[in-house]
Enzyme design. Structure first.
Site, short mmCIF file in Angstrom:
data_model
loop_
_atom_site.label_atom_id
_atom_site.label_comp_id
_atom_site.label_asym_id
_atom_site.label_seq_id
_atom_site.Cartn_x
_atom_site.Cartn_y
_atom_site.Cartn_z
N ARG A 79 0.81 -1.21 0.00
CA ARG A 79 0.00 0.00 0.00
C ARG A 79 0.85 1.27 0.00
NH1 ARG A 79 -2.21 1.46 4.40
NH2 ARG A 79 -2.50 -0.62 5.25
N TYR A 133 -17.82 13.79 -16.70
CA TYR A 133 -18.22 12.38 -16.62
C TYR A 133 -19.30 12.23 -15.53
CZ TYR A 133 -18.01 7.53 -15.18
OH TYR A 133 -18.34 6.26 -14.82
N ASP A 198 -9.40 16.86 -16.48
CA ASP A 198 -9.58 15.44 -16.79
C ASP A 198 -9.22 15.26 -18.27
OD1 ASP A 198 -10.59 12.92 -17.53
OD2 ASP A 198 -12.11 12.97 -15.95
N LYS A 223 -9.52 3.73 -19.71
CA LYS A 223 -9.92 4.03 -21.08
C LYS A 223 -8.71 3.90 -22.02
CE LYS A 223 -13.67 4.94 -18.75
NZ LYS A 223 -14.05 6.26 -18.31
C1 LIG Z 1 -14.63 6.79 -17.05
C2 LIG Z 1 -14.27 8.17 -16.69
C3 LIG Z 1 -13.94 8.52 -15.37
C4 LIG Z 1 -14.02 7.52 -14.24
O1 LIG Z 1 -13.02 6.56 -14.35
P1 LIG Z 1 -13.15 5.05 -13.79
O2 LIG Z 1 -11.86 4.44 -14.18
O3 LIG Z 1 -14.36 4.43 -14.44
O4 LIG Z 1 -13.32 5.16 -12.32
C5 LIG Z 1 -13.56 9.82 -15.11
N1 LIG Z 1 -13.51 10.74 -16.09
C6 LIG Z 1 -13.82 10.44 -17.37
C7 LIG Z 1 -13.76 11.52 -18.41
C8 LIG Z 1 -14.22 9.16 -17.71
O5 LIG Z 1 -14.56 8.88 -18.98
#
Ligand SMILES: *Cc1c(COP(=O)(O)O)cnc(C)c1O
Length: 395
Positions: A79, A133, A198, A223
């Site tokens: 951790r 998101y 983001d 992603k």
């Molecule tokens: C999917 C997504 C998230 C969240 O990410 P996870 O890995 O599903 O927790 C945050 N921001 C954007 C733009 C996303 O597409």
């Protein structure tokens, strides 16, 4: 050739000539491998590590508790840090042009850690621009972490700031409308408040927000960074000072990334530039065809490009999702295969319907994540799905 990446390496130890993004993508986080006689990075699954020097460990833990600096020397406990995950962090920091990066179990765990860092400093107010998101919107709106959010448009950021504002949060291109922001102007409006961008949709291949004034760059690494739909992860790229705070929160709250996920992400980064460019070419072509299609009312495709296309259909969006055969009808994005989903039903379902529509997320909007298939096969599938009427028994 890509723009060269110039910045300090996280450990400050290397002073090599700037390397292009495609080169960094393949080599960053792997610089020591040849020295160890290795080609593929090792996966270290240890949760704990032997040490005969308790006094030395005490000193190292005291230092970590003060600064959150990544532990030097042998690891102590999973951790606190993992060598395989650290390779991914080093590589992502180099791609984003930041001093450091801190990985988490998911994108939402990464955002949570950022909010906790700010709340710990008594700065619970967040200024944010919609759309975000769906779950990021929900986390802020529901105040699940005790934060309070003011939603504004980009021009209103400076006026929305308060003495207890700890963070400004934006997405560009935004999920799911692909709305774009002038990040330099946004950063200017933030003054001394940290701006979090983001960058999940653009990836560092298309945009490096740290160079435009963002202090924090967040990815749902689930992603494009992973890129194959088989790893869930999040990461924040930032300066070493903020990274130290994030590591301390990660250590204390436990949202760590598994080493196997770290391995897959490092492997994913190697092909990131190639994947993003190829998928973007498919997306741009699909956007062009959709824009000329009478069954489509509106197409959203970012000026900076990318592999995401959103479009509003004149007919029933559910019928399109139900009608695809090659394209995968699924939430998420950034995989090698093409995915389509209906944001109002899935990715943005947790956002209040009026807020959602107010942010430009129409009930007829579909979000498509272009993959690496042949574009003619993709168009044939989409073309057929667009033409079909709803058939509830089909799936
Ligand atoms: C999917 C997504 C998230 C969240 O990410 P996870 O890995 O599903 O927790 C945050 N921001 C954007 C733009 C996303 O597409």
């Amino acid at each position: 050739m890509d723009p060269a990446i110039t910045h300090a390496s996280p450990d400050g130890a290397r002073a090599t000539a700037p390397r292009a993004l495609a080169t960094e993508a393949v080599h960053a986080g792997r610089d020591d491998l040849a020295r160890h006689g290795l080609h593929a990075p090792p996966i270290d699954l240890s949760t704990t590590y032997p040490s005969y020097d308790s006094r030395g460990e005490a000193a190292r833990l005291d230092a970590f508790a003060t600064t959150g600096a990544a532990l030097q020397g042998p690891p102590v406990y999973g951790r606190l840090g993992n060598p395989t995950v650290a390779r991914f962090e080093t590589a992502l920091a180099r791609l984003e042009g930041t001093e450091a990066a801190v990985a988490f179990a998911s994108g939402m765990a990464a955002l949570t850690a950022v909010l906790l860092v700010r709340a710990a400093a008594g700065l619970r107010h967040v200024v944010a621009v919609r759309p975000l998101y769906g779950c990021s919107d929900h986390l802020l709106t529901a105040g699940l972490l005790g934060s309070e959010v003011t939603w504004t448009d980009p021009a209103g950021i400076a006026d929305a700031l308060r003495p207890d504002t700890g963070l400004v949060l934006v997405e560009s291109p935004a999920n799911p409308t692909l709305a774009e922001l002038d990040l330099r102007a946004v950063a200017h409006g933030c003054g001394s408040v940290p701006l979090l961008v983001d960058n999940t949709f653009a990836t560092p291949v298309l945009q490096r927000p740290a160079g435009q004034g963002a202090r924090l760059v967040l990815h749902s690494a689930t992603k494009y960074l992973g890129g194959h739909g088989d790893v869930m992860a999040g990461v924040v790229a930032c300066d070493e000072e903020f990274a130290g705070r994030l590591r301390r929160v990660r250590f204390a709250t436990g949202g760590v990334l598994h080493p196997l996920a770290g391995y897959l992400l490092l492997r994913g980064l190697a092909t990131l530039p190639v994947r993003v460019r190829a998928a973007s070419a498919n997306a741009a072509e699909l956007a062009r065809r959709l824009a000329g299609d009478p069954r489509v009312a509106r197409v959203h495709y970012p000026r900076i490009g990318g592999a995401m296309v959103s479009f509003e259909v004149r007919g029933d969006p559910h019928a399109v999702v139900g009608g695809v055969r090659l394209i995968t009808p699924a939430v998420s994005l950034g995989s090698v295969d093409t995915l389509i989903q209906h944001p109002a039903s899935i990715s943005h379902r947790v956002v209040d319907a009026d807020d959602r529509r107010g942010a430009g997320v129409s009930d007829r909007l579909l979000r498509l994540s272009a993959g690496l298939e042949d574009v003619e096969d993709l168009w044939a599938d989409l073309d057929r799905a667009l033409g079909e009427r709803p058939a509830p028994t089909r799936r």
